[in-house]
Design a protein around this motif. Sequence first.
Motif, PDB file in Angstrom:
ATOM      1  N   PRO A   1      87.749 -62.525   0.132  1.00 20.03           N
ATOM      2  CA  PRO A   1      88.789 -62.256  -0.872  1.00 20.03           C
ATOM      3  C   PRO A   1      88.296 -61.413  -2.045  1.00 20.03           C
ATOM      4  O   PRO A   1      89.101 -60.773  -2.725  1.00 20.03           O
ATOM      5  N   TRP A   2      86.979 -61.421  -2.269  1.00 20.95           N
ATOM      6  CA  TRP A   2      86.461 -60.645  -3.404  1.00 20.95           C
ATOM      7  C   TRP A   2      86.704 -59.146  -3.259  1.00 20.95           C
ATOM      8  O   TRP A   2      86.774 -58.426  -4.247  1.00 20.95           O
ATOM      9  N   LEU A   3      86.837 -58.684  -2.007  1.00 20.58           N
ATOM     10  CA  LEU A   3      87.061 -57.243  -1.810  1.00 20.58           C
ATOM     11  C   LEU A   3      88.395 -56.793  -2.405  1.00 20.58           C
ATOM     12  O   LEU A   3      88.556 -55.629  -2.785  1.00 20.58           O
ATOM     13  N   ASN A   4      89.352 -57.723  -2.514  1.00 18.88           N
ATOM     14  CA  ASN A   4      90.654 -57.392  -3.103  1.00 18.88           C
ATOM     15  C   ASN A   4      90.550 -57.139  -4.606  1.00 18.88           C
ATOM     16  O   ASN A   4      91.460 -56.557  -5.203  1.00 18.88           O
ATOM     17  N   GLN A   5      89.443 -57.585  -5.208  1.00 21.83           N
ATOM     18  CA  GLN A   5      89.253 -57.400  -6.651  1.00 21.83           C
ATOM     19  C   GLN A   5      88.545 -56.086  -6.981  1.00 21.83           C
ATOM     20  O   GLN A   5      88.494 -55.679  -8.133  1.00 21.83           O
ATOM     21  N   TYR A   6      87.972 -55.452  -5.952  1.00 18.40           N
ATOM     22  CA  TYR A   6      87.220 -54.221  -6.200  1.00 18.40           C
ATOM     23  C   TYR A   6      88.152 -53.111  -6.713  1.00 18.40           C
ATOM     24  O   TYR A   6      89.222 -52.876  -6.140  1.00 18.40           O
TER      25      TYR A   6
ATOM     26  N   MET B   1      82.476 -54.534 -14.820  1.00 17.19           N
ATOM     27  CA  MET B   1      82.271 -54.010 -16.171  1.00 17.19           C
ATOM     28  C   MET B   1      83.616 -53.689 -16.821  1.00 17.19           C
ATOM     29  O   MET B   1      83.831 -53.938 -17.995  1.00 17.19           O
ATOM     30  N   TRP B   2      84.500 -53.098 -16.019  1.00 11.19           N
ATOM     31  CA  TRP B   2      85.776 -52.623 -16.534  1.00 11.19           C
ATOM     32  C   TRP B   2      86.899 -53.232 -15.690  1.00 11.19           C
ATOM     33  O   TRP B   2      87.537 -52.562 -14.896  1.00 11.19           O
ATOM     34  N   GLY B   3      87.065 -54.542 -15.826  1.00 16.97           N
ATOM     35  CA  GLY B   3      88.068 -55.235 -15.041  1.00 16.97           C
ATOM     36  C   GLY B   3      88.064 -56.712 -15.383  1.00 16.97           C
ATOM     37  O   GLY B   3      87.497 -57.142 -16.390  1.00 16.97           O
ATOM     38  N   LYS B   4      88.663 -57.510 -14.527  1.00 20.01           N
ATOM     39  CA  LYS B   4      88.794 -58.944 -14.763  1.00 20.01           C
ATOM     40  C   LYS B   4      87.428 -59.626 -14.779  1.00 20.01           C
ATOM     41  O   LYS B   4      86.593 -59.382 -13.905  1.00 20.01           O
ATOM     42  N   ARG B   5      87.220 -60.487 -15.796  1.00 19.58           N
ATOM     43  CA  ARG B   5      85.959 -61.217 -15.922  1.00 19.58           C
ATOM     44  C   ARG B   5      86.264 -62.671 -16.287  1.00 19.58           C
ATOM     45  O   ARG B   5      86.268 -63.023 -17.465  1.00 19.58           O
ATOM     46  N   PRO B   6      86.495 -63.526 -15.301  1.00 16.21           N
ATOM     47  CA  PRO B   6      86.831 -64.922 -15.601  1.00 16.21           C
ATOM     48  C   PRO B   6      85.692 -65.626 -16.343  1.00 16.21           C
ATOM     49  O   PRO B   6      84.512 -65.441 -16.024  1.00 16.21           O
ATOM     50  N   THR B   7      86.045 -66.433 -17.303  1.00 19.36           N
ATOM     51  CA  THR B   7      85.059 -67.169 -18.092  1.00 19.36           C
ATOM     52  C   THR B   7      84.209 -68.068 -17.198  1.00 19.36           C
ATOM     53  O   THR B   7      84.742 -68.824 -16.373  1.00 19.36           O
ATOM     54  N   GLY B   8      82.903 -67.968 -17.352  1.00 16.64           N
ATOM     55  CA  GLY B   8      81.989 -68.835 -16.609  1.00 16.64           C
ATOM     56  C   GLY B   8      81.638 -68.362 -15.218  1.00 16.64           C
ATOM     57  O   GLY B   8      80.801 -68.968 -14.546  1.00 16.64           O
ATOM     58  N   SER B   9      82.260 -67.258 -14.772  1.00 16.45           N
ATOM     59  CA  SER B   9      81.997 -66.780 -13.420  1.00 16.45           C
ATOM     60  C   SER B   9      80.766 -65.884 -13.387  1.00 16.45           C
ATOM     61  O   SER B   9      80.502 -65.142 -14.330  1.00 16.45           O
ATOM     62  N   ILE B  10      80.028 -65.936 -12.266  1.00 17.73           N
ATOM     63  CA  ILE B  10      78.918 -64.996 -12.057  1.00 17.73           C
ATOM     64  C   ILE B  10      79.432 -63.697 -11.446  1.00 17.73           C
ATOM     65  O   ILE B  10      78.676 -62.763 -11.210  1.00 17.73           O
ATOM     66  N   GLY B  11      80.742 -63.654 -11.171  1.00 23.57           N
ATOM     67  CA  GLY B  11      81.342 -62.422 -10.693  1.00 23.57           C
ATOM     68  C   GLY B  11      81.584 -62.376  -9.201  1.00 23.57           C
ATOM     69  O   GLY B  11      81.754 -63.400  -8.533  1.00 23.57           O
TER      70      GLY B  11
ATOM     71  N   PHE C   1      86.096 -64.903  -6.933  1.00 21.30           N
ATOM     72  CA  PHE C   1      85.090 -64.986  -7.996  1.00 21.30           C
ATOM     73  C   PHE C   1      84.244 -66.238  -7.760  1.00 21.30           C
ATOM     74  O   PHE C   1      84.770 -67.290  -7.378  1.00 21.30           O
ATOM     75  N   PHE C   2      82.934 -66.108  -8.015  1.00 24.23           N
ATOM     76  CA  PHE C   2      82.012 -67.215  -7.756  1.00 24.23           C
ATOM     77  C   PHE C   2      81.530 -67.859  -9.052  1.00 24.23           C
ATOM     78  O   PHE C   2      81.452 -67.207 -10.102  1.00 24.23           O
ATOM     79  N   TYR C   3      81.180 -69.140  -8.929  1.00 28.71           N
ATOM     80  CA  TYR C   3      80.731 -69.928 -10.076  1.00 28.71           C
ATOM     81  C   TYR C   3      79.549 -70.792  -9.627  1.00 28.71           C
ATOM     82  O   TYR C   3      79.561 -71.345  -8.533  1.00 28.71           O
ATOM     83  N   ILE C   4      78.547 -70.890 -10.482  1.00 27.72           N
ATOM     84  CA  ILE C   4      77.401 -71.760 -10.212  1.00 27.72           C
ATOM     85  C   ILE C   4      77.590 -73.042 -11.019  1.00 27.72           C
ATOM     86  O   ILE C   4      77.822 -72.982 -12.233  1.00 27.72           O
ATOM     87  N   VAL C   5      77.491 -74.180 -10.357  1.00 29.61           N
ATOM     88  CA  VAL C   5      77.656 -75.445 -11.068  1.00 29.61           C
ATOM     89  C   VAL C   5      76.331 -76.178 -11.259  1.00 29.61           C
ATOM     90  O   VAL C   5      76.223 -77.067 -12.097  1.00 29.61           O
ATOM     91  N   ASP C   6      75.347 -75.808 -10.458  1.00 23.56           N
ATOM     92  CA  ASP C   6      74.046 -76.467 -10.580  1.00 23.56           C
ATOM     93  C   ASP C   6      72.995 -75.532 -10.011  1.00 23.56           C
ATOM     94  O   ASP C   6      73.207 -74.921  -8.962  1.00 23.56           O
ATOM     95  N   ARG C   7      71.882 -75.391 -10.726  1.00 26.48           N
ATOM     96  CA  ARG C   7      70.836 -74.528 -10.225  1.00 26.48           C
ATOM     97  C   ARG C   7      69.974 -75.263  -9.213  1.00 26.48           C
ATOM     98  O   ARG C   7      70.151 -76.441  -8.958  1.00 26.48           O
ATOM     99  N   LYS C   8      69.015 -74.511  -8.686  1.00 22.51           N
ATOM    100  CA  LYS C   8      68.042 -75.125  -7.785  1.00 22.51           C
ATOM    101  C   LYS C   8      67.571 -76.423  -8.420  1.00 22.51           C
ATOM    102  O   LYS C   8      67.412 -76.499  -9.625  1.00 22.51           O
TER     103      LYS C   8
END
Length: 564
Positions: free
Chosen positions: A9-14, A373-383, A450-457
């Motif tokens: 689905p991320w390709l639709n955001q490109y 850089m020039w588009g949607k940037r959801p809060t907390g997302s790694i993109g 859009f992806f989000y990290i909730v816990d690191r290694k």
Amino acid sequence: MVTELTARPWLNQYPEEIPASLEYPHQTLHSYLQEGAEEEPDKVLLHFLGKTMTFKQVYEEAKRFAGQLQQMGVHKGDRVAIMLANTPQSVVSYYGILMAGGVVVQTNPLYVERELEHQMVDSGAKVIICLDLVYPKVKAVKEKTALEHVIVTHIKDYLPFPKNMIYPFIQKKNTGMKVSVDYDAGTHSFTELLKKKPAAVNPVEIDTEKDLALLQYTGGTTGAAKGVMLTHRNLVANTTQAIRWMYTMKHGEEVILCALPFFHVYGMTIGMNYAVLNRAKMVILPKFDTKQTLQAIEKQKVTIFPGAPTMYIGVINDPNVGKYDLSSIEACISGSAPLPVEVQQRFEHLTGGKLSEGFGLTEASPVTHFNLMWGKRPTGSIGLPWPDTNVMILSAETGEEAPPHEVGELLISGPQVMQGYWNRPEETAAAMQNGWLYTGDMGYMDEEGFFYIVDRKKDMIIAGGFNIYPREIEEILYEHEAVKEAVAVGIPDPYRGETVKAFVVLKDGKQVTEKELDTYCRSQLSSYKIPRMYEFRDELPKTMVGKVLRRALQEEEKERQKSG
């Protein structure tokens, strides 16, 4: 588990400027430097504290250096270490090693002897290029390693007059050191080598998909220090992805601030390699300093500023920031640690440029995701995943691809993913399965991609952009005669993101002070790994099988900070 994604689905955001797939020329990294020297010989490639060098000058010096390395016996596949701060020498050395057919081993100049010895023994490096300030450490470990040659350089070597005359006095004042180098058959001066009659470089055939360009040491996904094997194609692919992602940046016209260390794969790819492939000008700083950074942005008209959140925090909080013109900034690439929204907003207001957060790991050269850089940037997302980068969230319950918003392990595949860990087939097999890199990071994808990290290694601490592995700190603490048990955890820190705190249980009848432990750790660990706080306890919280509950200690600290 499934081995193919059911959807992307991320390709639709490109945006239309970014294709889903890119072409990656089968070129070596150093061939791009040669092309720049041939096509635009007089174009400035780097600026260093007043010194400038063109593409042709850097290429010619790298070629001379490659010839000298081959005369020393460096053959295709031999490892050559670089233990330098960001300097012109680090650029010349890097591309010179590759021209000679060698494999670069980036080495942190902050390493203590124990850390340096481990990396040199594990990599089997034959040659090391180092600053005079770290030469004593190299000399101390050389006989315990496979090192045959040590090449020593000085920061002043590439400074313009009169800075080159003044710098040694400043260095001695700041460090208290005046290093004496014992030059002999195995110890050489970097500048004297380049003055020698040029040695012909024997061309080396490189298979860009199989032959290594870099051994980059990391704790990896399991915490034990090991060399990540990255090919020319891995690094060319990731740099190409970066260039295409920042699609408004113009080939040959950008000025990129290189304050991130080149010995870190992030600074190497998004700073040095980006500049060479995109014909940009590097403004090199030997270390991050807020005043120097502000001056460099204003005077050199920096357009791209890759960094870590601590750097942007330093800039926006500098009391004199309003005195500088920062309007040249167009794009800032933040990595290494989560970027606070407030920092992003303040920095963008201050400069007028865009500051976006991304995600990566050494095993992926390093970038896998980035916000637009020039588009949607959801809060907390790694993109979004970069072109040709497939990402799966693996459900712990089903062992298959998780639906949107379900948390699972982040798996990655793409042209930037490593070949494996150096001389560690079992750990390679554990991290790379069915064409996927298991990152050990827990996260989720939303329905838009859009992806989000909730816990690191599990255990890794990220302080000021540095990856710190608690196990290493704990092993050092356990070696102290008074320590019975020890655990190191990352606790929230407003400036560094996280900082290290050690919880210690002492042996019966033994005593040691916080100050004594600090002195001890400083003799065994690099400065960024040293615990900033110690807490002595009678016992540590544990599971039924005796495993220390690290998370419980972290939660206690968070509650303490909230109530405090």
